[in-house]
Each structure stands twice: as C-alpha cells, then as structure tokens.
Design a protein around this motif. Structure first.
Motif, PDB file in Angstrom:
ATOM      1  N   LEU A 146      29.545 -10.982 -21.050  1.00  0.00           N
ATOM      2  CA  LEU A 146      30.537  -9.936 -20.435  1.00  0.00           C
ATOM      3  C   LEU A 146      29.734  -9.248 -19.662  1.00  0.00           C
ATOM      4  N   GLU A 147      28.454  -8.993 -20.056  1.00  0.00           N
ATOM      5  CA  GLU A 147      27.600  -7.957 -19.454  1.00  0.00           C
ATOM      6  C   GLU A 147      27.036  -8.717 -18.069  1.00  0.00           C
ATOM      7  N   GLY A 148      26.747  -9.850 -18.393  1.00  0.00           N
ATOM      8  CA  GLY A 148      26.037 -10.759 -17.371  1.00  0.00           C
ATOM      9  C   GLY A 148      24.604 -10.192 -16.980  1.00  0.00           C
ATOM     10  N   SER A 149      23.767 -11.041 -16.245  1.00  0.00           N
ATOM     11  CA  SER A 149      22.480 -10.798 -15.854  1.00  0.00           C
ATOM     12  C   SER A 149      22.534  -9.940 -14.669  1.00  0.00           C
ATOM     13  N   PRO A 150      21.314  -9.306 -14.656  1.00  0.00           N
ATOM     14  CA  PRO A 150      21.206  -8.490 -13.228  1.00  0.00           C
ATOM     15  C   PRO A 150      21.418  -9.027 -11.988  1.00  0.00           C
TER      16      PRO A 150
ATOM     17  N   THR B 251      32.801 -13.458 -13.020  1.00  0.00           N
ATOM     18  CA  THR B 251      34.030 -14.087 -12.612  1.00  0.00           C
ATOM     19  C   THR B 251      35.146 -13.085 -12.770  1.00  0.00           C
ATOM     20  N   PRO B 252      36.274 -13.552 -11.980  1.00  0.00           N
ATOM     21  CA  PRO B 252      37.484 -12.870 -12.058  1.00  0.00           C
ATOM     22  C   PRO B 252      37.995 -12.613 -13.394  1.00  0.00           C
ATOM     23  N   CYS B 253      37.835 -13.675 -14.320  1.00  0.00           N
ATOM     24  CA  CYS B 253      38.132 -13.432 -15.753  1.00  0.00           C
ATOM     25  C   CYS B 253      37.417 -12.495 -16.492  1.00  0.00           C
ATOM     26  N   GLU B 254      36.120 -12.365 -16.276  1.00  0.00           N
ATOM     27  CA  GLU B 254      35.222 -11.363 -16.894  1.00  0.00           C
ATOM     28  C   GLU B 254      35.759  -9.962 -16.259  1.00  0.00           C
TER      29      GLU B 254
ATOM     30  N   PHE C 144      38.822  -8.924 -17.772  1.00  0.00           N
ATOM     31  CA  PHE C 144      38.597  -8.540 -19.330  1.00  0.00           C
ATOM     32  C   PHE C 144      37.999  -7.190 -19.386  1.00  0.00           C
ATOM     33  N   ILE C 145      37.118  -6.904 -18.644  1.00  0.00           N
ATOM     34  CA  ILE C 145      36.254  -5.675 -18.827  1.00  0.00           C
ATOM     35  C   ILE C 145      37.258  -4.572 -18.180  1.00  0.00           C
ATOM     36  N   ARG C 146      37.785  -4.550 -17.119  1.00  0.00           N
ATOM     37  CA  ARG C 146      38.646  -3.534 -16.578  1.00  0.00           C
ATOM     38  C   ARG C 146      39.758  -3.419 -17.101  1.00  0.00           C
ATOM     39  N   ILE C 147      40.570  -4.052 -17.474  1.00  0.00           N
ATOM     40  CA  ILE C 147      41.780  -4.171 -18.097  1.00  0.00           C
ATOM     41  C   ILE C 147      42.013  -4.434 -19.841  1.00  0.00           C
ATOM     42  N   VAL C 148      41.353  -5.577 -20.250  1.00  0.00           N
ATOM     43  CA  VAL C 148      41.657  -5.980 -21.423  1.00  0.00           C
ATOM     44  C   VAL C 148      40.636  -5.177 -22.487  1.00  0.00           C
ATOM     45  N   ALA C 149      39.595  -5.227 -22.302  1.00  0.00           N
ATOM     46  CA  ALA C 149      38.543  -4.686 -23.116  1.00  0.00           C
ATOM     47  C   ALA C 149      38.900  -3.205 -23.592  1.00  0.00           C
ATOM     48  N   PRO C 150      39.418  -2.382 -22.747  1.00  0.00           N
ATOM     49  CA  PRO C 150      39.296  -0.848 -23.122  1.00  0.00           C
ATOM     50  C   PRO C 150      40.670  -0.566 -24.360  1.00  0.00           C
TER      51      PRO C 150
ATOM     52  N   ALA D 288      48.256 -23.104 -17.243  1.00  0.00           N
ATOM     53  CA  ALA D 288      46.988 -23.265 -16.743  1.00  0.00           C
ATOM     54  C   ALA D 288      46.385 -24.478 -16.708  1.00  0.00           C
ATOM     55  N   GLY D 289      47.306 -25.796 -16.860  1.00  0.00           N
ATOM     56  CA  GLY D 289      46.734 -26.873 -16.514  1.00  0.00           C
ATOM     57  C   GLY D 289      46.007 -27.319 -15.330  1.00  0.00           C
ATOM     58  N   THR D 290      46.420 -26.670 -14.358  1.00  0.00           N
ATOM     59  CA  THR D 290      45.720 -27.089 -12.916  1.00  0.00           C
ATOM     60  C   THR D 290      44.457 -26.415 -12.852  1.00  0.00           C
ATOM     61  N   PHE D 291      44.269 -25.292 -13.629  1.00  0.00           N
ATOM     62  CA  PHE D 291      42.820 -24.624 -13.432  1.00  0.00           C
ATOM     63  C   PHE D 291      41.699 -25.615 -14.204  1.00  0.00           C
ATOM     64  N   SER D 292      40.760 -25.656 -13.336  1.00  0.00           N
ATOM     65  CA  SER D 292      39.529 -26.330 -13.857  1.00  0.00           C
ATOM     66  C   SER D 292      38.647 -25.475 -14.709  1.00  0.00           C
ATOM     67  N   SER D 293      38.608 -24.073 -14.388  1.00  0.00           N
ATOM     68  CA  SER D 293      37.539 -23.290 -15.134  1.00  0.00           C
ATOM     69  C   SER D 293      38.272 -22.807 -16.379  1.00  0.00           C
ATOM     70  N   PRO D 294      37.393 -22.818 -17.478  1.00  0.00           N
ATOM     71  CA  PRO D 294      38.021 -22.076 -18.651  1.00  0.00           C
ATOM     72  C   PRO D 294      38.260 -20.541 -18.633  1.00  0.00           C
ATOM     73  N   ASP D 295      37.633 -20.079 -17.988  1.00  0.00           N
ATOM     74  CA  ASP D 295      37.720 -18.422 -17.752  1.00  0.00           C
ATOM     75  C   ASP D 295      39.468 -18.323 -16.808  1.00  0.00           C
ATOM     76  N   ALA D 296      39.572 -19.175 -15.978  1.00  0.00           N
ATOM     77  CA  ALA D 296      40.801 -18.962 -15.416  1.00  0.00           C
ATOM     78  C   ALA D 296      41.913 -19.356 -16.188  1.00  0.00           C
ATOM     79  N   LYS D 297      41.896 -20.418 -16.953  1.00  0.00           N
ATOM     80  CA  LYS D 297      42.681 -20.866 -17.825  1.00  0.00           C
ATOM     81  C   LYS D 297      43.004 -19.607 -19.217  1.00  0.00           C
ATOM     82  N   LEU D 298      42.034 -19.015 -19.311  1.00  0.00           N
ATOM     83  CA  LEU D 298      42.073 -17.919 -20.485  1.00  0.00           C
ATOM     84  C   LEU D 298      42.974 -16.771 -19.774  1.00  0.00           C
TER      85      LEU D 298
END
Length: 308
Positions: A3-7, A12-15, A18-24, A281-291
């Motif tokens: 979730l932090e990512g490298s410098p 990704t849109p899912c990250e 998650f950080i802006r809306i879900v994690a808080p 979410a069957g048409t999404f190839s990215s696991p993050d997009a599916k989530l």
C-alpha cells in the motif's frame, strides 16, 4: 499488496481507492459509518410520523411527534440481532476481506477480533442475500447466441496420491461463460443425468455452444445445444473443423475456486461468493480491479438489504 509503494512509483486505482476511502474506515467507527452512508447502505435520515429525521452514526435521535428513539440502523439489515453489536469499522473490514478471494472466515475473525462463529453466521447471511440478488434479473443465466460455455465437475476434499487427512468429499458442478468469465457453481449430490441436466437447462440459454469432457451425463445435450466434447482419456485439446475443443477455462476456474475455499467449511457459501466475484468483475484482468469492483458491488447488494 504494497500500500505504501516504492518512492516515485504510481499507485494503482485500487490502492488509491483503499488508502483514500477504505483504510480510514478500518480504524474509525464514524468514518466507517460515513463510508456506508456514502454508498447508501445506511440512510442519512429516518422517516418517522411522516417526517424525515437526520440521524448520526454515533447517537440516537428522538422523534418530536411520538417521542420514539430512532437511529441509523433502523429499517436496515443492521437492525437485526446478528448485527446489533457489530461496529461499523468491523463491518467494513469484513466486506473488504470478503471481496478478496484470499481471506477465509478465520482470517476475518482474527483481524476483527470477532468470534469465528459470529463471522460465519454473518457471512452465511450475506451469502443468502447475494443468492437472492444473483437469482434476480437472470444474472445466473449464461450463454446465448454465438456464446460458448464450458461444463465440468470437481471433487472437493479428496486426497491426492493418498496424502493428507481424509475429509468429507463434496462434488461441485460448474459452468463458465468464455466471453465474460461469469461462472455458475453448485454443490451437487452426484454427477448423474437427473442431477446435472436440469441445472444446465435452467441456467444455460438455448442455442449456446457447449464444450465439456466425455462424461456420459452430457451426451444428449446436443438435442438442445451445439454440444462438442473432448475425451480427456485421449487428449485435452481437440482441433476440429476450425474449432479447438477444450475445457481449459473451467479447469482454470477450478484452480482459483479451490484457493478460495481454504479455511471455509461451508462450500455453498464459497460457491456463492465465487460466482458473485466473477459476475461483477469477471471481465477485469487485474486482481486489484476485481477487488475494487467486487467491494462496490457488495455495497450495492447491501443497499437493498432491509430489516426482516
């Protein structure tokens, strides 16, 4: 997921979601209630005596007319006994983890501090509501003109090479639509014609092209469908008249399905959540997009859940 990512790296849109809306909402009950209100899972006001009363996620309000106390859970599924003592932040954690195929009920109980039996009860209840949602508007109807579906069956709980502990065996029948990735899975008592054919006729549109293995149960499907099969005792891929017959898509689906049932005792609930994820979410190839897509869809299902 890092979730932090490298410098200097882009999230990704899912990250970002998650950080802006879900994690808080994981750490603050009021923020979690605001998230549920944002997706209309919780109401912003309660109608009492013909007037709307604004409600808060952390307090009750009294109707000025009848003097009855009202709160934000009133009229929703969270008014029920199993949800009354459930913190909103724990509910958000539970929904986010249910949106991922990598978390079992045991994992959710450990993260939220809830009793495993309570988690199983809530998950089964949500599963029953998802079934109602899936059964409406022909969401379980697969195939159609110029559509190909694959059929297969698998056994859950059997030991490979006589290794491991002996478990109760469950037979699961599955259908996958190639173009969309949508699935239909069901626990069945056996693989006889009287068991599987009615399921196929009910959930696969007439005129669909069906690929399957050489199980004798499927052999008369060509009376209703364009049915082709491959004999797995001879080969797994059969080129034939500009068509390559195989069941690799459903075999791949079984691989992911068996990963999702680890730590779950109720195979029927696992089937429901597996089909739900693949439907939304069957048409999404990215696991993050599916989530992300599954989490939002789960909120929409909860939006329609009322107190019983």
């Amino acid at each position: 997921m890092d979730l932090e990512g490298s410098p200097g790296s882009e999230r990704t849109p899912c990250e970002s979601f998650f950080i802006r809306i879900v994690a808080p909402a994981f750490v603050c009950n009021k923020t979690a209630a605001a998230l549920l209100t944002r997706y209309k899972v919780l109401p912003q006001s309660i109608v009492c005596c013909g007037e709307g009363i604004s409600v808060s996620p952390v307090s009750k309000r009294r109707c000025q007319c009848c003097r009855r106390m009202v709160n934000q859970r009133q009229g929703t599924v969270f008014e029920q006994r199993r949800f009354r003592k459930l913190d909103y932040k724990k509910l958000v954690i539970l929904l986010w983890r249910l949106s991922s195929p990598n978390y079992s009920n045991t994992d959710i109980a450990a993260e939220t501090g809830m009793d495993p039996k309570t988690v199983s009860e809530i998950v089964s209840f949500i599963s029953s509501k998802i079934k109602v949602w899936m059964d409406s508007s022909d969401r379980r109807l697969l195939g159609g003109h110029n559509e190909t579906v694959e059929l297969d069956e698998t056994t859950i709980g059997h030991r490979k090479h006589n290794r491991g502990r002996e478990k109760r065996k469950e037979v699961v029948f599955g259908v996958v639509e190639r173009s969309s990735g949508r699935t239909l899975t069901a626990v069945v008592p056996n693989v006889q014609k009287t068991t599987l054919v009615p399921i196929i006729l009910r959930h696969v549109k007439r005129g669909s092209r069906i690929f399957s293995d050489g199980l004798s149960t499927y052999k008369k499907l060509n009376e209703t469908y364009d049915h082709l099969y491959v004999n797995h005792s001879r080969t797994y891929v059969l080129p034939m008249d500009n068509v390559i017959i195989h069941t690799n898509r459903i075999e791949g689906a079984w691989h992911w399905f068996k990963r999702t049932i680890k730590g779950r005792r109720n195979i029927e609930d696992a089937c429901t959540f597996f089909d739900f994820r693949n439907h939304v979410a069957g048409t999404f190839s990215s696991p993050d997009a599916k989530l992300r897509s599954t989490f939002i869809a789960l909120m929409k299902v909860l939006k329609g859940m009322k107190s019983e």
